[in-house]
Design a protein around this motif. Structure first.
Motif, mmCIF file in Angstrom:
data_model
loop_
_atom_site.group_PDB
_atom_site.id
_atom_site.type_symbol
_atom_site.label_atom_id
_atom_site.label_comp_id
_atom_site.label_asym_id
_atom_site.label_seq_id
_atom_site.Cartn_x
_atom_site.Cartn_y
_atom_site.Cartn_z
ATOM 1 N N ASN A 35 0.670 -1.218 0.250
ATOM 2 C CA ASN A 35 -0.042 0.081 0.143
ATOM 3 C C ASN A 35 0.822 1.261 -0.174
ATOM 4 O O ASN A 35 0.340 2.342 -0.379
ATOM 5 C CB ASN A 35 -1.007 -0.015 1.237
ATOM 6 C CG ASN A 35 -0.370 -0.166 2.406
ATOM 7 O OD1 ASN A 35 0.567 -0.991 2.752
ATOM 8 N ND2 ASN A 35 -0.536 0.742 3.554
ATOM 9 N N VAL A 36 2.173 0.969 0.410
ATOM 10 C CA VAL A 36 3.015 2.235 0.118
ATOM 11 C C VAL A 36 3.193 2.694 -1.119
ATOM 12 O O VAL A 36 3.477 3.873 -1.381
ATOM 13 C CB VAL A 36 4.526 1.992 0.948
ATOM 14 C CG1 VAL A 36 5.588 3.014 0.867
ATOM 15 C CG2 VAL A 36 4.297 1.720 2.518
ATOM 16 N N THR A 37 3.235 1.835 -1.994
ATOM 17 C CA THR A 37 3.271 2.126 -3.475
ATOM 18 C C THR A 37 2.438 3.119 -3.825
ATOM 19 O O THR A 37 2.752 4.414 -4.468
ATOM 20 C CB THR A 37 3.172 0.885 -4.275
ATOM 21 O OG1 THR A 37 4.137 -0.131 -3.929
ATOM 22 C CG2 THR A 37 3.483 1.284 -5.798
ATOM 23 N N VAL A 38 1.091 2.983 -3.430
ATOM 24 C CA VAL A 38 0.119 4.108 -3.777
ATOM 25 C C VAL A 38 0.142 5.380 -2.941
ATOM 26 O O VAL A 38 0.097 6.443 -3.529
ATOM 27 C CB VAL A 38 -1.276 3.352 -3.502
ATOM 28 C CG1 VAL A 38 -2.604 4.426 -3.639
ATOM 29 C CG2 VAL A 38 -1.714 2.315 -4.648
ATOM 30 N N GLU A 39 0.389 5.175 -1.683
ATOM 31 C CA GLU A 39 0.583 6.430 -0.857
ATOM 32 C C GLU A 39 1.685 7.301 -1.270
ATOM 33 O O GLU A 39 1.327 8.516 -1.493
ATOM 34 C CB GLU A 39 0.908 5.677 0.749
ATOM 35 C CG GLU A 39 -0.293 5.222 1.247
ATOM 36 C CD GLU A 39 0.105 4.803 2.749
ATOM 37 O OE1 GLU A 39 1.126 4.998 3.001
ATOM 38 O OE2 GLU A 39 -0.864 4.245 3.334
ATOM 39 N N ALA A 40 2.966 6.495 -1.668
ATOM 40 C CA ALA A 40 4.032 7.441 -2.131
ATOM 41 C C ALA A 40 3.559 8.087 -3.219
ATOM 42 O O ALA A 40 4.086 9.167 -3.694
ATOM 43 C CB ALA A 40 5.197 6.566 -1.979
ATOM 44 N N ALA A 41 3.132 7.384 -4.361
ATOM 45 C CA ALA A 41 2.725 7.886 -5.786
ATOM 46 C C ALA A 41 1.804 8.906 -5.593
ATOM 47 O O ALA A 41 2.062 9.909 -6.422
ATOM 48 C CB ALA A 41 2.419 6.716 -6.484
ATOM 49 N N SER A 42 0.756 8.849 -4.762
ATOM 50 C CA SER A 42 -0.122 9.747 -4.725
ATOM 51 C C SER A 42 0.566 11.197 -4.104
ATOM 52 O O SER A 42 0.137 12.302 -4.744
ATOM 53 C CB SER A 42 -1.266 9.487 -3.930
ATOM 54 O OG SER A 42 -1.043 9.388 -2.460
ATOM 55 N N LEU A 43 1.127 11.133 -3.004
ATOM 56 C CA LEU A 43 1.640 12.388 -2.481
ATOM 57 C C LEU A 43 2.944 13.033 -3.555
ATOM 58 O O LEU A 43 2.952 14.196 -3.539
ATOM 59 C CB LEU A 43 2.228 11.967 -1.318
ATOM 60 C CG LEU A 43 1.302 11.689 0.012
ATOM 61 C CD1 LEU A 43 2.041 11.191 1.014
ATOM 62 C CD2 LEU A 43 0.599 12.867 0.142
ATOM 63 N N CYS A 44 3.536 12.366 -4.015
ATOM 64 C CA CYS A 44 4.450 12.659 -5.019
ATOM 65 C C CYS A 44 4.098 13.337 -6.206
ATOM 66 O O CYS A 44 4.223 14.360 -6.532
ATOM 67 C CB CYS A 44 5.453 11.692 -5.581
ATOM 68 S SG CYS A 44 6.525 10.934 -4.174
ATOM 69 N N ARG B 45 11.135 1.891 -5.105
ATOM 70 C CA ARG B 45 11.868 0.435 -4.795
ATOM 71 C C ARG B 45 11.201 -0.340 -3.784
ATOM 72 O O ARG B 45 11.748 -0.209 -2.619
ATOM 73 C CB ARG B 45 13.283 0.573 -5.036
ATOM 74 C CG ARG B 45 14.125 -0.601 -5.339
ATOM 75 C CD ARG B 45 14.177 -1.733 -4.476
ATOM 76 N NE ARG B 45 15.052 -2.834 -4.865
ATOM 77 C CZ ARG B 45 15.207 -4.028 -4.049
ATOM 78 N NH1 ARG B 45 14.561 -4.003 -2.990
ATOM 79 N NH2 ARG B 45 15.903 -4.992 -4.614
ATOM 80 N N GLY B 46 10.323 -1.465 -3.789
ATOM 81 C CA GLY B 46 9.826 -1.982 -2.963
ATOM 82 C C GLY B 46 10.778 -3.151 -2.586
ATOM 83 O O GLY B 46 11.628 -3.586 -3.401
ATOM 84 N N GLY B 47 10.338 -4.024 -1.653
ATOM 85 C CA GLY B 47 11.113 -5.062 -1.271
ATOM 86 C C GLY B 47 10.709 -6.366 -2.075
ATOM 87 O O GLY B 47 9.671 -6.473 -2.800
ATOM 88 N N SER B 48 11.816 -7.272 -2.262
ATOM 89 C CA SER B 48 11.565 -8.471 -3.260
ATOM 90 C C SER B 48 10.411 -9.185 -2.652
ATOM 91 O O SER B 48 9.675 -9.973 -3.517
ATOM 92 C CB SER B 48 12.618 -9.434 -3.125
ATOM 93 O OG SER B 48 13.372 -9.774 -2.011
ATOM 94 N N GLU B 49 10.031 -9.255 -1.185
ATOM 95 C CA GLU B 49 8.935 -10.052 -0.795
ATOM 96 C C GLU B 49 7.661 -9.492 -1.147
ATOM 97 O O GLU B 49 6.724 -10.168 -1.228
ATOM 98 C CB GLU B 49 8.847 -10.004 0.720
ATOM 99 C CG GLU B 49 8.604 -8.802 1.270
ATOM 100 C CD GLU B 49 9.616 -7.627 1.483
ATOM 101 O OE1 GLU B 49 9.452 -6.505 1.862
ATOM 102 O OE2 GLU B 49 10.827 -8.139 0.829
#
Length: 418
Positions: free
Chosen positions: A129-138, A148-152
């Protein structure tokens, strides 16, 4: 894959995209955010199916329960992602705001304009969910971003990235405004944090080891917090019903988050009353209690606390408890052991609450509220890029304003300096 060449290409694309998004209208940015929300809504089943691949792999690889919790995309968390996008779209656009515009004796006008940082690199673990949060604010703050998310979480993040790309395209913005790194090779991180020609700031979100490494090796500025050793202090003038409610929530609402309470401080005069009430609820929830000697005199089955416990972010159902003599001792403990993330006092005494918020040196200080509120969504920021315990540029949950800087603007009418 040549990782260095790939990351340089990503960086070059981000730099070009940063100039395009910096001049995009508020309407275009909001349209993109709402389009991404629609894409996520339409892709719920796909997102959960891809997330299941990551969860299955994580269990096979022996991921800790706390990490699995952070990795999981539940229907409720997808709802929160969508709501967060809509909230960010509804927030005022900080870009271009001019403040403090005043005439100088020379006749010129001087003010400050809020501007994007440029390219924001974000490195994070587990939580898709950080992918969306970060993208939206930027996006809303006029920045391009490299995620760059974790491999997991590779399957989950790429699924989210596809939704973001479609949303950007439908709004007429370049897909390279938000790029999610496609490789799980750890060398990608090393390149991302050492490309100052392409990246203006790095935001790491993850374990202490990751953040320490990035802080030590990065060649670009870093917005960060190392860990979340958060405290709740129950004062002798507390409403004990409130105290129990807040202290239980602060520890047990979620264990694997940086704003979870890790140490409970209790004022000596109320310890014998409130600790048995708390211990009963903690035991029901399976929380291991580690206490000082005075705590163990009241609660006989508590594990002895060591000096290391006061320094530890457990991210697990473990809680350290210490009885203190008064508010001054509580503040001294917090300022000694806290990671300056979030600390709270439970009290009905206004003077003590003022003393606490004045003297506790943390990025969020709370009165009669759970530390779990230290969150961009809860603070009305729509979402957050991370939480900063630094004291320069941004502190606390970093939202839109924290992703911008200011430049001086000067207006004249042919003025020359005498």
């Amino acid at each position: 894959m040549d990782i260095e060449a790939y990351m340089r290409e990503v960086g070059q694309q981000a730099r070009v995209a940063s100039r395009q998004i910096a001049k995009a209208s508020t309407g275009a940015k909001n349209a993109a955010l709402l389009a991404i929300a629609e894409e996520i809504q339409a892709s719920r089943e796909m997102l959960m199916a891809e997330n299941q691949k990551d969860l299955d792999a994580g269990r096979s690889n022996g991921l800790e329960p706390a990490l699995l919790d952070r990795l999981e995309l539940t229907p409720a968390r997808i709802d929160t992602m969508i709501e967060g996008l809509k909230q960010v779209a509804a927030l005022p656009d900080p870009v271009g705001e001019i403040t403090g515009l005043n005439y100088r004796p020379s006749g010129i006008q001087v003010g400050k304009m809020r501007v994007p940082l440029g390219v924001v690199g974000i490195i994070y673990e587990s939580r898709p969910n950080v992918t969306v949060e970060a993208a939206s604010l930027c996006l809303k703050s006029g920045n391009s971003t490299i995620l760059r998310g974790g491999s997991e979480a590779i399957h989950s993040n790429q699924a989210v990235a596809a939704c973001i790309a479609r949303g950007l395209e439908s709004a007429g913005l370049p897909e390279s405004v938000v790029q999610v790194v496609k490789t799980t090779d750890r060398a990608a991180v090393g390149h991302l944090i050492t490309m100052p020609e392409f990246v203006d700031v790095i935001v790491p979100r993850g374990g202490k080891g990751l953040i320490e490494r990035i802080s030590n090796e990065a060649k670009v500025p870093v917005i960060k917090h190392l860990d979340g050793i958060c405290h709740v202090f129950i004062d002798r003038d507390a409403d004990l019903e409130k105290a129990v409610r807040v202290a239980v929530n602060a520890k047990t609402h979620r264990y694997g988050t940086c704003n979870t309470m890790e140490t409970l401080l209790v004022d000596a005069p109320v310890a014998s009353t409130v600790l048995p009430l708390l211990a009963e609820q903690y035991r029901e929830k399976g929380v291991e209690l580690r206490g000082c000697e005075r705590t163990r005199e009241i609660l006989d089955d508590v594990v002895p606390a060591t000096e290391e416990d006061w320094h530890t972010e457990y991210l697990a159902p473990v809680l350290a408890i210490r009885i203190v003599d008064d508010i001054d001792a509580a503040i001294e403990h917090i300022n000694t052991y806290s990671s300056q993330h979030t600390d709270a006092i439970i009290t009905e005494n206004y003077t003590k609450s003022r003393q606490f918020v004045t003297e506790v040196d943390s990025s969020s200080v709370m009165v009669n509220a759970s530390t779990r509120f230290a969150d961009g969504f809860e603070y009305g920021l729509g979402a957050e890029i991370g939480i900063s315990t630094d004291k320069i540029h941004a502190r606390g949950p970093v939202g839109l304003e924290g992703l911008t800087s200011q430049k001086y603007v000067v207006y004249g009418e042919g003025h020359i300096r005498q």
